[in-house]
Design an enzyme around this catalytic site. Structure first.
Site, PDB file in Angstrom:
ATOM      1  N   ASP A 187      41.881  35.727  45.183  1.00  0.00           N
ATOM      2  CA  ASP A 187      42.673  35.006  45.664  1.00  0.00           C
ATOM      3  C   ASP A 187      44.274  35.317  45.828  1.00  0.00           C
ATOM      4  OD1 ASP A 187      43.531  35.091  43.024  1.00  0.00           O
ATOM      5  OD2 ASP A 187      43.157  33.060  42.498  1.00  0.00           O
TER       6      ASP A 187
ATOM      7  N   LYS B 119      35.556  34.487  49.267  1.00  0.00           N
ATOM      8  CA  LYS B 119      35.968  34.310  47.897  1.00  0.00           C
ATOM      9  C   LYS B 119      35.007  33.230  47.118  1.00  0.00           C
ATOM     10  CE  LYS B 119      39.649  31.628  47.231  1.00  0.00           C
ATOM     11  NZ  LYS B 119      39.513  30.673  46.018  1.00  0.00           N
TER      12      LYS B 119
END
Length: 295
Positions: A143, A125
């Site tokens: 997320d 991420k």
């Protein structure tokens, strides 16, 4: 109830609306270089952007390069980030990352996912955020906000983060892919929130496939069938008229091209009496003529 995947038309409309709402979306983390962005994202895990910005604004004023932060050392760095959650572990990772950047990349940020993920504390991420935001790569950093929006709306239904990421990269049109990451995060953070989504003020509620959206204020579409279509010539003038000596209001519409009038029109009483007397005289004359002919 399972959420249906959006159609291509829904997805196109979805991102057109988000683009209109935020033409130039940006991350809410403060940064002025790829290095500052990387460190901010590293610190943002399980912390708010606001708390990270408060810390990095002070940190970057004295140390905004890998070498400068190395010079602070772990304990020196902790003094600047101690208001952020998990700051002890984060300080260790930041120092290790800065050491690798200085030793292997001359203090610069590598531009591949593989190299970024090799840095301490950097996962997929974080790497995707840096690649997208700093370098403009078509990546998607999923997320909690993006995961929720994707599954709730039907944009990208997936059981885990990687499934949602792969689906988003596959279905998002190329014209939106660079900014899509920011649009989705901001939409999830401020509108499509976790417990009580603000469907009543959502700009994409009509193309969202969430079965619960009407419970949270989304406007329900009314299906209208079997209506004869007609063409309307514009302009149309809407008129309100109050007759002199009369409190009654008259409402009517007039087609500006044809002159046709529809609605409740005022009546000219003088003309009405003239017509009535004329009809009476005509009927009287006809009666006289008929009586004369029959006599």
């Amino acid at each position: 109830m399972p959420v249906k995947n959006m159609t291509k038309k829904q997805i196109q409309t979805f991102f057109e609306r988000l683009r209109t709402q935020r033409p130039h979306p940006q991350t809410e983390l403060n940064y002025s270089s790829p290095f500052e962005l990387l460190i901010a994202v590293l610190l943002s895990a399980q912390a708010t952007d606001v708390s990270v910005n408060k810390a990095t604004d002070k940190l970057y004023a004295v140390a905004n390069t890998a070498q400068a932060i190395l010079n602070l050392g772990v304990d020196g760095l902790k003094e600047y980030i101690k208001t952020i959650g998990l700051y002890n572990a984060k300080a260790e990772n930041v120092i290790k990352t800065c050491q690798i950047l200085v030793d292997q990349y001359q203090g610069q940020i590598p531009e591949t996912r593989k190299e970024l993920e090799a840095l301490p504390g950097v996962g997929r991420k974080t790497a995707n955020v840096v690649l997208n935001t700093a370098f403009g790569h078509p990546t998607m950093a999923v997320d909690t906000h993006i995961f929720r929006v994707g599954n709730r709306t039907g944009l990208a239904v997936g059981k885990n983060v990687l499934e949602v990421e792969d689906r988003l990269i596959k279905v998002i049109p190329k014209e939106f892919i660079i900014d899509a990451h920011h649009w989705l995060i901001l939409h999830g953070r401020y509108c499509c929130i976790a417990r009580k989504p603000k469907c009543a003020e959502c700009v994409v509620s009509d193309v969202c496939n969430s079965p619960d959206k009407y419970e949270f204020g989304a406007v329900k579409e009314i299906q209208i069938k079997n209506i004869d279509e007609d063409y309307v010539l514009l302009p149309i003038w809407l008129v309100t008229y109050k007759e002199a000596g009369n409190d009654r209001l008259f409402y009517y519409a007039m087609n500006g091209q044809t002159g046709k009038v529809a609605g409740l029109l005022p009546i000219d009483k003088k003309k009405l009496w003239t017509v009535a007397i004329g009809i009476f005289i005509l009927v009287l004359l006809l009666g006289i003529i008929v009586g004369y002919l029959l006599s």
